[in-house]
Design a protein around this motif. Sequence first.
Motif, PDB file in Angstrom:
ATOM      1  N   ILE A  33      -0.053 -17.180   2.171  1.00 19.32           N
ATOM      2  CA  ILE A  33      -1.307 -16.475   2.426  1.00 19.32           C
ATOM      3  C   ILE A  33      -2.036 -16.445   1.085  1.00 19.32           C
ATOM      4  CG2 ILE A  33      -2.431 -14.381   3.243  1.00 19.32           C
ATOM      5  CD1 ILE A  33       0.057 -13.676   4.747  1.00 19.32           C
ATOM      6  N   GLU A  34      -2.954 -17.357   0.911  1.00 17.53           N
ATOM      7  CA  GLU A  34      -3.604 -17.514  -0.383  1.00 17.53           C
ATOM      8  C   GLU A  34      -4.432 -16.282  -0.744  1.00 17.53           C
ATOM      9  OE1 GLU A  34      -5.848 -21.076  -0.572  1.00 17.53           O
ATOM     10  OE2 GLU A  34      -4.134 -22.389  -0.165  1.00 17.53           O
ATOM     11  N   GLY A  35      -4.338 -15.907  -2.012  1.00 15.99           N
ATOM     12  CA  GLY A  35      -5.183 -14.843  -2.523  1.00 15.99           C
ATOM     13  C   GLY A  35      -4.634 -13.448  -2.391  1.00 15.99           C
ATOM     14  N   VAL A  36      -3.353 -13.312  -1.963  1.00 15.55           N
ATOM     15  CA  VAL A  36      -2.747 -11.983  -1.879  1.00 15.55           C
ATOM     16  C   VAL A  36      -1.426 -12.010  -2.640  1.00 15.55           C
ATOM     17  CG1 VAL A  36      -3.813 -11.570   0.361  1.00 15.55           C
ATOM     18  CG2 VAL A  36      -1.472 -12.432   0.254  1.00 15.55           C
ATOM     19  N   PRO A  37      -0.908 -10.845  -3.025  1.00 18.36           N
ATOM     20  CA  PRO A  37       0.355 -10.822  -3.772  1.00 18.36           C
ATOM     21  C   PRO A  37       1.510 -11.381  -2.946  1.00 18.36           C
ATOM     22  CG  PRO A  37      -0.779  -8.704  -3.926  1.00 18.36           C
ATOM     23  CD  PRO A  37      -1.490  -9.495  -2.884  1.00 18.36           C
ATOM     24  N   SER A  38       2.463 -12.022  -3.626  1.00 20.64           N
ATOM     25  CA  SER A  38       3.708 -12.452  -2.996  1.00 20.64           C
ATOM     26  C   SER A  38       4.776 -11.434  -3.364  1.00 20.64           C
ATOM     27  CB  SER A  38       4.100 -13.843  -3.496  1.00 20.64           C
ATOM     28  OG  SER A  38       5.319 -14.247  -2.938  1.00 20.64           O
ATOM     29  N   LEU A  39       5.340 -10.782  -2.365  1.00 20.64           N
ATOM     30  CA  LEU A  39       6.263  -9.682  -2.606  1.00 20.64           C
ATOM     31  C   LEU A  39       7.716 -10.144  -2.586  1.00 20.64           C
ATOM     32  CD1 LEU A  39       3.654  -8.137  -2.062  1.00 20.64           C
ATOM     33  CD2 LEU A  39       4.951  -6.517  -0.663  1.00 20.64           C
ATOM     34  N   SER A  40       8.493  -9.568  -3.464  1.00 25.73           N
ATOM     35  CA  SER A  40       9.942  -9.776  -3.428  1.00 25.73           C
ATOM     36  C   SER A  40      10.528  -8.919  -2.308  1.00 25.73           C
ATOM     37  CB  SER A  40      10.572  -9.375  -4.759  1.00 25.73           C
ATOM     38  OG  SER A  40      10.452  -7.973  -4.969  1.00 25.73           O
ATOM     39  N   TYR A  41      11.764  -9.180  -1.972  1.00 27.29           N
ATOM     40  CA  TYR A  41      12.463  -8.388  -0.943  1.00 27.29           C
ATOM     41  C   TYR A  41      12.437  -6.907  -1.311  1.00 27.29           C
ATOM     42  CZ  TYR A  41      16.532  -6.520   1.608  1.00 27.29           C
ATOM     43  OH  TYR A  41      17.381  -5.767   2.377  1.00 27.29           O
ATOM     44  N   ARG A  42      12.727  -6.599  -2.556  1.00 26.26           N
ATOM     45  CA  ARG A  42      12.740  -5.203  -2.991  1.00 26.26           C
ATOM     46  C   ARG A  42      11.358  -4.575  -2.878  1.00 26.26           C
ATOM     47  NH1 ARG A  42      14.412  -3.060  -9.088  1.00 26.26           N
ATOM     48  NH2 ARG A  42      14.111  -0.815  -8.664  1.00 26.26           N
ATOM     49  N   GLN A  43      10.336  -5.330  -3.247  1.00 27.78           N
ATOM     50  CA  GLN A  43       8.975  -4.801  -3.158  1.00 27.78           C
ATOM     51  C   GLN A  43       8.560  -4.558  -1.707  1.00 27.78           C
ATOM     52  OE1 GLN A  43       7.064  -7.922  -5.440  1.00 27.78           O
ATOM     53  NE2 GLN A  43       6.636  -6.509  -7.133  1.00 27.78           N
ATOM     54  N   MET A  44       8.992  -5.452  -0.816  1.00 30.42           N
ATOM     55  CA  MET A  44       8.694  -5.237   0.607  1.00 30.42           C
ATOM     56  C   MET A  44       9.303  -3.933   1.104  1.00 30.42           C
ATOM     57  SD  MET A  44       9.094  -8.964   2.401  1.00 30.42           S
ATOM     58  CE  MET A  44       7.974 -10.329   2.026  1.00 30.42           C
ATOM     59  N   LEU A  45      10.546  -3.677   0.727  1.00 26.48           N
ATOM     60  CA  LEU A  45      11.200  -2.440   1.146  1.00 26.48           C
ATOM     61  C   LEU A  45      10.486  -1.223   0.562  1.00 26.48           C
ATOM     62  CD1 LEU A  45      14.989  -3.355   0.890  1.00 26.48           C
ATOM     63  CD2 LEU A  45      13.594  -3.167   2.965  1.00 26.48           C
ATOM     64  N   GLN A  46      10.090  -1.306  -0.696  1.00 27.22           N
ATOM     65  CA  GLN A  46       9.381  -0.188  -1.314  1.00 27.22           C
ATOM     66  C   GLN A  46       8.029   0.039  -0.651  1.00 27.22           C
ATOM     67  OE1 GLN A  46       9.353  -1.478  -5.416  1.00 27.22           O
ATOM     68  NE2 GLN A  46      11.303  -0.457  -5.904  1.00 27.22           N
ATOM     69  N   ASP A  47       7.329  -1.058  -0.367  1.00 28.10           N
ATOM     70  CA  ASP A  47       6.049  -0.970   0.330  1.00 28.10           C
ATOM     71  C   ASP A  47       6.229  -0.306   1.695  1.00 28.10           C
ATOM     72  OD1 ASP A  47       3.825  -1.903  -1.097  1.00 28.10           O
ATOM     73  OD2 ASP A  47       3.320  -3.359   0.462  1.00 28.10           O
ATOM     74  N   PHE A  48       7.216  -0.794   2.434  1.00 28.57           N
ATOM     75  CA  PHE A  48       7.451  -0.280   3.784  1.00 28.57           C
ATOM     76  C   PHE A  48       7.833   1.197   3.745  1.00 28.57           C
ATOM     77  CE2 PHE A  48      10.018   0.676   7.491  1.00 28.57           C
ATOM     78  CZ  PHE A  48       9.263   0.146   8.520  1.00 28.57           C
ATOM     79  N   ASP A  49       8.715   1.574   2.830  1.00 34.26           N
ATOM     80  CA  ASP A  49       9.124   2.973   2.739  1.00 34.26           C
ATOM     81  C   ASP A  49       7.941   3.872   2.368  1.00 34.26           C
ATOM     82  OD1 ASP A  49      11.687   2.277   3.416  1.00 34.26           O
ATOM     83  OD2 ASP A  49      12.445   2.259   1.354  1.00 34.26           O
ATOM     84  N   SER A  50       7.048   3.353   1.539  1.00 34.61           N
ATOM     85  CA  SER A  50       5.837   4.107   1.206  1.00 34.61           C
ATOM     86  C   SER A  50       4.973   4.304   2.447  1.00 34.61           C
ATOM     87  CB  SER A  50       5.033   3.380   0.123  1.00 34.61           C
ATOM     88  OG  SER A  50       5.750   3.318  -1.097  1.00 34.61           O
ATOM     89  N   LEU A  51       4.827   3.242   3.240  1.00 36.76           N
ATOM     90  CA  LEU A  51       4.034   3.322   4.464  1.00 36.76           C
ATOM     91  C   LEU A  51       4.583   4.391   5.405  1.00 36.76           C
ATOM     92  CD1 LEU A  51       1.930   2.231   6.509  1.00 36.76           C
ATOM     93  CD2 LEU A  51       3.641   0.534   7.185  1.00 36.76           C
ATOM     94  N   VAL A  52       5.876   4.357   5.645  1.00 38.58           N
ATOM     95  CA  VAL A  52       6.498   5.316   6.552  1.00 38.58           C
ATOM     96  C   VAL A  52       6.374   6.733   6.007  1.00 38.58           C
ATOM     97  CG1 VAL A  52       8.680   6.038   7.586  1.00 38.58           C
ATOM     98  CG2 VAL A  52       8.060   3.614   7.551  1.00 38.58           C
ATOM     99  N   SER A  53       6.566   6.886   4.702  1.00 39.74           N
ATOM    100  CA  SER A  53       6.433   8.205   4.090  1.00 39.74           C
ATOM    101  C   SER A  53       5.022   8.747   4.246  1.00 39.74           C
ATOM    102  CB  SER A  53       6.810   8.131   2.602  1.00 39.74           C
ATOM    103  OG  SER A  53       6.620   9.384   1.967  1.00 39.74           O
ATOM    104  N   TYR A  54       4.037   7.898   4.014  1.00 36.61           N
ATOM    105  CA  TYR A  54       2.640   8.313   4.186  1.00 36.61           C
ATOM    106  C   TYR A  54       2.391   8.788   5.615  1.00 36.61           C
ATOM    107  CZ  TYR A  54       1.009   6.352  -0.299  1.00 36.61           C
ATOM    108  OH  TYR A  54       0.788   6.094  -1.627  1.00 36.61           O
ATOM    109  N   ILE A  55       2.812   7.996   6.589  1.00 31.43           N
ATOM    110  CA  ILE A  55       2.549   8.344   7.984  1.00 31.43           C
ATOM    111  C   ILE A  55       3.235   9.656   8.351  1.00 31.43           C
ATOM    112  CG2 ILE A  55       2.924   7.633  10.379  1.00 31.43           C
ATOM    113  CD1 ILE A  55       2.570   4.731   9.448  1.00 31.43           C
ATOM    114  N   LYS A  56       4.483   9.839   7.937  1.00 33.41           N
ATOM    115  CA  LYS A  56       5.204  11.075   8.241  1.00 33.41           C
ATOM    116  C   LYS A  56       4.540  12.290   7.598  1.00 33.41           C
ATOM    117  CE  LYS A  56       9.854   9.173   9.005  1.00 33.41           C
ATOM    118  NZ  LYS A  56      11.255   9.159   8.533  1.00 33.41           N
TER     119      LYS A  56
END
Length: 533
Positions: A33-56
């Motif tokens: 996906i050109e023009g966006v950050p490429s995330l590592s596995y760890r970064q994906m998990l951190q991103d996802f956990d942030s998303l869930v925390s925000y929603i909760k």
Amino acid sequence: MKKIITVLIVSCLCFSGAIAQSSSSTKRSAGLIEGVPSLSYRQMLQDFDSLVSYIKQVSPIIYFNDELRGISFFRHATSLRKQINPQTTMQQYLVIVKKTINAAQDPHSHIMGKWHLDILKNNWIRNGHVKHIDTATIPYGYKYAQFYQENYYARLDLNLVYTSGEYYNLLPFSYHGVAYPASMKLLRCQGEPVHRFVQKQVELVSPLRWDRTHNRGYNESFYQPAALYRKGYLKLDFLDKEGKVHVINIAKNDTVQFLRKAVNEFGYNGETTPVITHYFSKEKIFYARLPMMVEAYGDSLSKRLEPVITNDTVKAIVLDIRGNPGGSDNTYSRFLDKVIKEALKQNVVVGRVYSPFNLNYFHLTNDSIKKNPAISFKVDVATLKKPDMYYISYPDFTFAVPDLNSFSFDGRIYVLQDRYIYSSASNLSNLAKLSSQLVSIGETPDLVGGLQTNPSVLQLPHSKLIFRIEPQIDFTSCKTAADIFQNNVEHPVNYSIDELYLRVTTNEDILGQSFLLKHDPMFGKVLELEGLR
């Protein structure tokens, strides 16, 4: 006080779409996906956990859904997190993010697309309404929006409508040279009863409106997520009016050809939808169509009514808000101030999740809450079992009050509504229950309504994806938890599939006097209540 509550309840409407999972890949790179950050596995998990925390921490709607509708955001989030692994690509990760936000099942909670990103960049950030967004990363948002638009959906458009508890194709169509009639009832999807099938699409389809009569969710575009076409096609079983069953297998990238043109739109109004007024001289009814809650429209209706009510007799007013997606509550109050006999007021109680994020976002502390007489931790209305919340109360808040230059109108004010009202338009419908002068007619919008506020704008730490979450829920006058849904209508009137077909296909002006008198079931209810039919 008026200024405070106005800021509190003005909101923008945007329904999130459904998305589909892209093909798997064992390789991850920015080039996918050109023009966006490429995330590592760890970064994906951190991103996802942030998303869930925000929603909760932000969304009270997920707790409402869990308690009243049996939709557990927490269960879906747990399952979705397990889908992230060291081989997950950015495409797959973005699908998981969208599914997670969909699982919140709230129309105000969504990934921001181009339209909202433009507003964010040119208005909200510039005017200081939104802070803590990395402005240099906003271009990523446009790339994400493009990805979802190009990869999430199949091409298919069936123009389905849901009415009287069933799905129908509104227009006749042909597929692979075979013609199919209008108004067929959809029985099954992928071999499963359609209502059961749709109920399972919590992660792919949002919002699932809530048909409380049949206690089930529905969505008229449920078939559009490309992820549903796992076999390359979607199998649909229809029943026509003659009792014949039609089984159609539609390929993922195919569409149908409609055999009848849709002359009139059925859904939410747009920014170019005009204000329309009529005076029915025989019936002595002033009709006003209010397409959106734009404050200038309220003044416009008052100006159009003034010469009519001054020079002729007006026994009833019809305020048509069908298709009105909301905006500012000041819009209807500016008009109602001129025609109501008594003030419209109620003891407003809204709630927000008591969380570290919300305290910081709304600039609150425990001490400031204790010192503010409008905020408390307990209220004398029905609330939710979870989570811990703080409540904002405005006793006897006035929404509209007769002004000194009112028109001295004594008749009824009928509010016509369909399921396509939201936000402040839904607030107007709720107010009708408080007044003997206002009478609501039509359909419930089947979405959690009441007084909402501007959704919180948030950003994930690594992908920099920007999204919104609704932080407020309305407990005003609630005696049971089910009352939190808020939306009610005093005189329910549903369109039949034949009435919908006529509205969409006729060349006659469906908001003209002749059509309203002869063919509009909601306006017909006005005539009945006025003793004219």
